[in-house]
Design an enzyme around this catalytic site. Structure first.
Site, PDB file in Angstrom:
ATOM      1  CE  LYS A 267      55.735   7.906  80.200  1.00 14.06           C
ATOM      2  NZ  LYS A 267      56.510   6.637  80.199  1.00 14.06           N
ATOM      3  CG  ASP A 272      58.520   6.411  85.308  1.00 16.65           C
ATOM      4  OD1 ASP A 272      57.963   5.996  86.347  1.00 16.65           O
ATOM      5  OD2 ASP A 272      58.660   5.732  84.269  1.00 16.65           O
ATOM      6  CE  LYS A 279      61.488   4.262  85.464  1.00 20.30           C
ATOM      7  NZ  LYS A 279      61.540   3.116  84.555  1.00 20.30           N
ATOM      8  CG  ASP A 290      58.843   8.794  81.487  1.00 23.08           C
ATOM      9  OD1 ASP A 290      59.005   8.435  80.302  1.00 23.08           O
ATOM     10  OD2 ASP A 290      58.229   8.127  82.339  1.00 23.08           O
ATOM     11  CG  ASP A 349      58.828   1.641  85.948  1.00 22.14           C
ATOM     12  OD1 ASP A 349      58.581   2.843  85.699  1.00 22.14           O
ATOM     13  OD2 ASP A 349      59.945   1.121  85.828  1.00 22.14           O
ATOM     14  CD  GLU A 351      55.275   5.677  83.853  1.00 16.82           C
ATOM     15  OE1 GLU A 351      55.655   4.517  84.102  1.00 16.82           O
ATOM     16  OE2 GLU A 351      55.932   6.459  83.136  1.00 16.82           O
ATOM     17  NE  ARG A 353      52.789  -0.154  79.200  1.00 16.72           N
ATOM     18  CZ  ARG A 353      53.582  -1.188  78.963  1.00 16.72           C
ATOM     19  NH1 ARG A 353      53.079  -2.384  78.815  1.00 16.72           N
ATOM     20  NH2 ARG A 353      54.884  -1.017  78.870  1.00 16.72           N
TER      21      ARG A 353
HETATM   22  N1  BES Z   1      59.637   5.814  81.254  1.00 17.42           N
HETATM   23  C1  BES Z   1      59.893   4.440  81.168  1.00 17.42           C
HETATM   24  C2  BES Z   1      60.545   4.010  79.850  1.00 17.42           C
HETATM   25  C3  BES Z   1      61.902   4.588  79.541  1.00 17.42           C
HETATM   26  C4  BES Z   1      63.034   3.811  79.702  1.00 17.42           C
HETATM   27  C5  BES Z   1      62.036   5.846  79.013  1.00 17.42           C
HETATM   28  C6  BES Z   1      64.267   4.319  79.383  1.00 17.42           C
HETATM   29  C7  BES Z   1      63.279   6.354  78.686  1.00 17.42           C
HETATM   30  C8  BES Z   1      64.395   5.587  78.864  1.00 17.42           C
HETATM   31  C9  BES Z   1      58.586   3.651  81.297  1.00 17.42           C
HETATM   32  O1  BES Z   1      57.600   4.241  82.053  1.00 17.42           O
HETATM   33  C10 BES Z   1      58.930   2.377  81.963  1.00 17.42           C
HETATM   34  O2  BES Z   1      59.378   2.408  83.070  1.00 17.42           O
HETATM   35  N2  BES Z   1      58.739   1.282  81.257  1.00 17.42           N
HETATM   36  C11 BES Z   1      59.051  -0.003  81.753  1.00 17.42           C
HETATM   37  C12 BES Z   1      57.941  -0.932  81.344  1.00 17.42           C
HETATM   38  C13 BES Z   1      58.025  -2.281  81.968  1.00 17.42           C
HETATM   39  C14 BES Z   1      57.715  -2.169  83.438  1.00 17.42           C
HETATM   40  C15 BES Z   1      57.051  -3.171  81.272  1.00 17.42           C
HETATM   41  C16 BES Z   1      60.370  -0.443  81.128  1.00 17.42           C
HETATM   42  O3  BES Z   1      60.601  -0.137  79.966  1.00 17.42           O
HETATM   43  O4  BES Z   1      61.167  -1.047  81.824  1.00 17.42           O
HETATM   44 ZN    ZN Z   2      57.645   6.301  82.156  1.00 14.15          ZN
HETATM   45 ZN    ZN Z   3      57.734   3.797  84.142  1.00 11.41          ZN
END
Ligand code: BES
Ligand code: ZN
Ligand code: ZN
Length: 502
Positions: A267, A272, A279, A290, A349, A351, A353
């Protein structure tokens, strides 16, 4: 810091500081008789009695400054029965921090220290060289007003009394060095801020490596990806001004070109923001990390370039920013993936996947992977579940999962298995499309893995590694300053070296 070899009678060894390791409740010199020859003063220096061999205890001993080996740093390994490679890596890091503090100019480790240890000396040499290099790593290319840059010794030598420096030791040291170079390449990319480490920067870095080491690198630009049908990837890059890229690297030494490759997909979200599902601002700056999956895949190729591994490997990284914008995807939009399946984007967010599903589909269309392994800082839920030391492994194949865990334990990357049961797809069912891109909060890391699984063809040996916890750490650890860790580079390198287990 250079890694060197000195093969000479111990009286001819030369270095500013000699580094040794010893176990608890054992005589330091018992296992390293050549050291007493090389530095006779060590047998009488009173400081020697301070050394008890407790884990990471450091004792510095001095001889006369004019003699060839005037200083000795001894580090404790704790109890022999509890010794692991992690113990050794930490002890080496402790020694190197002492070298930094004392501004040691040149240092050396007598190979003899490894003689009576388990596992065998080649493994210990590899780990020692790696830990020496990683523990001195800093990221200060962007600092212009530092009082004093962090000190590193000019070189570290391995000392041998054998007639010929053993080839196997040479090779082991080079393996440790290659792995460290790969890990540090990843750290540099993850630590680099998002205004510098853009998708184009990732591609340029990979292209420079390809030229240096002679492997193939190409990139497909955003508009072409959209034209190819990567509607999920497109839905993420639509809101970004920076050009999105699908980076493709291929390492195929002569004779391996036709083999089924091991394919890694990382990825590469260079920043992000969350997109329209923005966020909170408090820790948003950390989302420069990210792209750590892509960074690890690029670091792997740097390590491969420094190795003589004869195996075909493909590295793929969908790279983009995730930005809110007038053209950005709206929550509720439905997009068509490269596979033909449709996705309702509930949360922009989630994104990772979306870019990975198209990259995984493409990887299976282009190649027939011996194994397909993706790495992603995919979910905060995974960090909640396993913390910042451990990554999750989800796999369609038990043997592959086990190989990743076992390899990881040996090289210092900890993976723990999580389920891929179909019931975790339930919350992803959509009223208007084939699936939604998020379920509820519960089991978030598993839902994400189940989302990706929808894009994996029957029979493909696939593993998904959620590295959101260990890829980036805000606290320092023995082998890493705060920031990017280079997690998973070594695991991938070892898997490539050994081949996928049948
Ligand atoms: N890049 C984030 C996940 C992340 C969180 C990476 C903390 C490193 C440290 C990912 O894209 C994300 O934002 N995921 C969301 C998914 C949710 C919206 C289902 C998350 O984990 O909150
Ligand atoms: Zn992300
Ligand atoms: Zn994200």
């Amino acid at each position: 810091m250079d890694i060197r070899f000195q093969q000479a009678p111990s009286s001819d060894w030369r270095a500013n500081t000699v580094i040794v390791f010893g176990f608890k409740d054992e005589q330091l010199l018992d296992h390293i008789p050549a050291l007493a020859d090389a530095v006779p003063w060590i047998t009488i220096t009173p400081a020697r009695h301070d050394f008890r061999g407790e884990k990471n205890q450091v004792v510095v001993m001095y001889g006369h400054p004019d003699i060839p080996l005037p200083r000795c740093i001894a580090v404790g390994l704790g109890e022999r029965a509890k010794f692991t490679l992690e113990t050794l890596r930490h002890a080496v890091a402790t020694a190197m921090q002492k070298c930094r503090e004392l501004k040691v100019d040149t240092c050396a480790v007598p190979l003899e220290v490894f003689k009576d240890m388990e596992p065998k000396d080649t493994v210990l040499v590899e780990e020692t060289v790696l830990a020496m290099l990683l523990s001195l790593y800093t990221y200060d290319e962007l600092k212009t007003t530092q009082d004093e840059p962090a000190h590193s010794p000019r070189w570290a030598a391995l000392l041998s009394t054998e007639e010929n420096f053993p080839d196997a030791i040479h090779a082991a040291a080079r393996r440790g060095e290659a792995a460290a170079i790969g890990v540090m390449a990843t750290r540099n990319l993850v630590n680099g801020p998002a205004n510098i480490v853009t998708p184009s920067h990732l591609v340029e870095t990979a292209e420079a490596m390809g030229r240096k080491y002679g492997f193939a690198v190409r990139a497909i630009n955003g508009p072409d990806l959209a034209a190819m049908g990567m509607g999920a990837f497109e839905s993420v890059f639509k809101g970004a001004e920076e050009q999105a890229k699908l980076l493709v690297m291929e390492y195929a030494p002569k004779g391996t070109e036709k083999d089924a490759p091991i394919v890694f997909v990382g990825k590469g979200v260079t920043f992000d923001t969350g997109g329209i599902s923005l966020k909170p601002s408090a820790s948003m700056h950390e989302m420069k990390c990210d792209m750590a999956g892509a960074g690890a895949v690029i670091g792997l190729f740097e390590a491969l370039g420094n190795s003589d591994i004869q195996r075909r490997v493909v590295g793929i990284a969908p790279c983009t920013e995730n930005m809110p914008d007038g053209r950005a995807t709206r929550p509720g939009d439905v997009v068509k993936t490269l596979s033909g399946k449709t996705v309702e984007v509930i949360n922009t967010d989630a994104e990772g996947r979306l870019i990975l599903c198209d990259a995984l589909t493409w990887a299976q269309q282009e190649y027939s992977p011996a194994a397909l392994i993706d790495l992603a800082t995919l979910t905060g839920a995974c960090v909640v579940a396993l913390g910042t030391e451990v990554a999750a492994v989800f796999a369609t194949d038990e043997t592959l999962s086990k190989q990743i865990q076992d390899t990881g334990v040996r090289v210092g990357d900890k993976f723990w298995p999580m389920p891929l049961w179909d019931m975790f797809f339930e919350p992803l069912k959509s009223e208007v499309a084939d699936m939604m891109n998020v379920g509820g909060r519960e089991g978030g890391a598993i839902n994400a893995a189940l989302f990706l699984k929808q894009f994996i063809n029957e029979g493909v040996r696939w593993a998904h590694l959620d590295i959101a916890g260990p890829a980036y750490k805000s606290k320092k650890s023995p082998l890493a300053v705060p920031g990017g860790t280079g997690f998973a580079v070594r695991t991938m390198l070892e898997i490539v070296r050994n081949g996928i287990s049948e």
